[in-house]
Design a protein around this motif. Sequence first.
Motif, mmCIF file in Angstrom:
data_model
loop_
_atom_site.group_PDB
_atom_site.id
_atom_site.type_symbol
_atom_site.label_atom_id
_atom_site.label_comp_id
_atom_site.label_asym_id
_atom_site.label_seq_id
_atom_site.Cartn_x
_atom_site.Cartn_y
_atom_site.Cartn_z
ATOM 1 N N ASN A 142 0.996 -1.322 0.090
ATOM 2 C CA ASN A 142 0.108 -0.112 0.086
ATOM 3 C C ASN A 142 0.810 1.352 0.026
ATOM 4 N N ASP A 143 0.318 2.302 -0.599
ATOM 5 C CA ASP A 143 1.115 3.575 -0.377
ATOM 6 C C ASP A 143 0.889 4.475 0.871
ATOM 7 N N MET A 144 -0.259 4.056 1.699
ATOM 8 C CA MET A 144 -0.525 4.677 2.764
ATOM 9 C C MET A 144 -0.936 3.566 3.816
ATOM 10 N N VAL A 145 -0.382 3.577 5.136
ATOM 11 C CA VAL A 145 -0.733 2.615 6.088
ATOM 12 C C VAL A 145 -0.753 3.541 7.410
ATOM 13 N N PHE A 146 -1.846 2.816 8.234
ATOM 14 C CA PHE A 146 -2.054 3.351 9.457
ATOM 15 C C PHE A 146 -1.757 2.297 10.624
ATOM 16 N N ALA A 147 -0.730 2.628 11.387
ATOM 17 C CA ALA A 147 -0.524 1.430 12.442
ATOM 18 C C ALA A 147 -0.711 2.134 13.870
ATOM 19 N N VAL A 148 -1.698 1.349 14.344
ATOM 20 C CA VAL A 148 -2.322 1.743 15.640
ATOM 21 C C VAL A 148 -2.214 0.716 16.732
ATOM 22 N N LYS A 155 5.724 0.398 16.516
ATOM 23 C CA LYS A 155 5.360 0.858 15.450
ATOM 24 C C LYS A 155 5.969 2.103 14.738
ATOM 25 N N THR A 156 6.530 3.067 15.671
ATOM 26 C CA THR A 156 7.228 4.021 15.339
ATOM 27 C C THR A 156 8.791 3.589 14.826
ATOM 28 N N TYR A 157 9.233 2.951 15.696
ATOM 29 C CA TYR A 157 10.577 2.417 15.374
ATOM 30 C C TYR A 157 10.633 1.490 13.998
ATOM 31 N N LEU A 158 9.575 0.757 13.811
ATOM 32 C CA LEU A 158 9.662 -0.135 12.640
ATOM 33 C C LEU A 158 9.461 0.696 11.490
ATOM 34 N N SER A 159 8.580 1.545 11.472
ATOM 35 C CA SER A 159 8.156 2.648 10.564
ATOM 36 C C SER A 159 9.439 3.487 10.041
ATOM 37 N N ILE A 160 10.266 3.807 10.967
ATOM 38 C CA ILE A 160 11.278 4.822 10.536
ATOM 39 C C ILE A 160 12.334 3.627 9.981
ATOM 40 N N ALA A 161 12.559 2.390 10.253
ATOM 41 C CA ALA A 161 13.413 1.496 9.861
ATOM 42 C C ALA A 161 12.818 1.200 8.308
ATOM 43 N N LEU A 162 11.446 0.942 7.776
ATOM 44 C CA LEU A 162 11.304 0.975 6.562
ATOM 45 C C LEU A 162 11.513 2.211 5.676
ATOM 46 N N LEU A 248 3.800 10.185 9.987
ATOM 47 C CA LEU A 248 3.047 11.025 11.110
ATOM 48 C C LEU A 248 3.028 10.140 12.221
ATOM 49 N N ASP A 249 3.702 10.596 13.125
ATOM 50 C CA ASP A 249 3.848 9.861 14.467
ATOM 51 C C ASP A 249 2.947 10.589 15.689
ATOM 52 N N GLU A 250 2.494 9.692 16.407
ATOM 53 C CA GLU A 250 1.365 10.267 17.652
ATOM 54 C C GLU A 250 0.209 10.899 16.917
ATOM 55 N N ALA A 251 -0.420 10.192 15.898
ATOM 56 C CA ALA A 251 -1.525 10.966 15.028
ATOM 57 C C ALA A 251 -2.961 11.202 15.941
ATOM 58 N N GLN A 252 -2.933 10.431 17.067
ATOM 59 C CA GLN A 252 -4.012 10.586 17.853
ATOM 60 C C GLN A 252 -4.208 11.804 18.404
ATOM 61 N N ASN A 253 -3.100 12.674 18.413
ATOM 62 C CA ASN A 253 -3.198 14.254 18.920
ATOM 63 C C ASN A 253 -3.282 15.070 17.829
ATOM 64 N N GLY A 276 -0.367 5.651 15.744
ATOM 65 C CA GLY A 276 -0.885 6.333 16.846
ATOM 66 C C GLY A 276 -1.376 5.381 17.759
ATOM 67 N N ASP A 277 -1.554 5.791 18.991
ATOM 68 C CA ASP A 277 -2.116 5.049 20.268
ATOM 69 C C ASP A 277 -3.465 5.633 20.772
ATOM 70 N N MET A 278 -4.531 4.956 20.659
ATOM 71 C CA MET A 278 -6.000 5.734 21.212
ATOM 72 C C MET A 278 -5.796 5.734 22.433
#
Length: 336
Positions: A142-148, A155-162, A248-253, A276-278
């Motif tokens: 996918n071109d856009m992914v939400f990881a919640v 989720k943040t660390y792995l996203s930056i690794a990608l 975009l990190d901490e998107a819950q805010n 994000g983290d609900m």
Amino acid sequence: MRCKDTNIFRNFATKFKFLYHLIEKHIVLEDIDPVIFYGVGNGHLQMIRSLFPKLRVMARDNVVRVLGDEEQMAAFEESVEKLRNHVMQFNSLKEEDILDIVKGRRSNDRLPDDVVVYSMSGRPIKARTANQQKLIEAYTHNDMVFAVGPAGTGKTYLSIALAVKALKEKTAKKIILSRPAVEAGEKLGFLPGDMREKIDPYLQPLYDALEDMLPQVKLQDMMEKNIIQIAPLAFMRGRTLSDAVVILDEAQNTTPAQIRMFLTRMGWNTKMIITGDMTQIDLPHSQKSGLIEALHILNNVEGIGIVNLDRSDIVRHKLVTRIVNAYEAFDKEMRE
């Protein structure tokens, strides 16, 4: 001419002819930490010298200076480039790696299929849980992914690794990392310094992850050249983000307006990851989280992947799992 003078002339001519055929080259060790390449106490460099005895090899900072025969020089350059690529991929170098590469017993290095990148300590960064693997697969397809998911699920660390992997493989030209500067109890106005100094503490987790995956000097250079950009969400307005991995990190805010603005910044050849983290929404109670609204609206949109991580994916200290469990139980009790 006396015999002695003739011999001196011949010796000089021989040495001049030898020096005439020598060439000198400077090889720049780009994109890697030269300390890893040279080894502890320059041990790796000494080994490389011993494998090319006809060359004079010197090194300073990230530049290798070599003097010698043109034929030997070509073989040396090829070996150094392969060694550099190995260090760039694995952030480590062993004596057996040097021997295999220089002797031609290893043509090219490929990352294992399950490894995203290697950390600066040489540790493989890869999915450690089933849902983390789903995040990697969702990013691939996918071109856009939400990881919640809750804190500590990677989720943040792995996203930056990608994102770092895409930069290394040149499938992206830049990395753009952002966070909403929302206060979690503290007040921005009371923090010391100018606006940049006030915002930096909110972005520190992103700096920490990058420093674990890229050499410090290279990271600084990439940031100065805007190859890696770290900025508050407000700075995204009006931009079109192309040829990049954008996180975009901490998107819950985010507010609904903010996340809508961010998502529509997407340009050509760009991938976006929104984390994000609900359970950690720091917005005023009267303000709806933009992440909650976005997940509801975009749930069935083609090209968007949504990955939900849970307590079983927490990869921090075991106490983090217990803390998350305790707070979830408390929140459930309060709702009842």
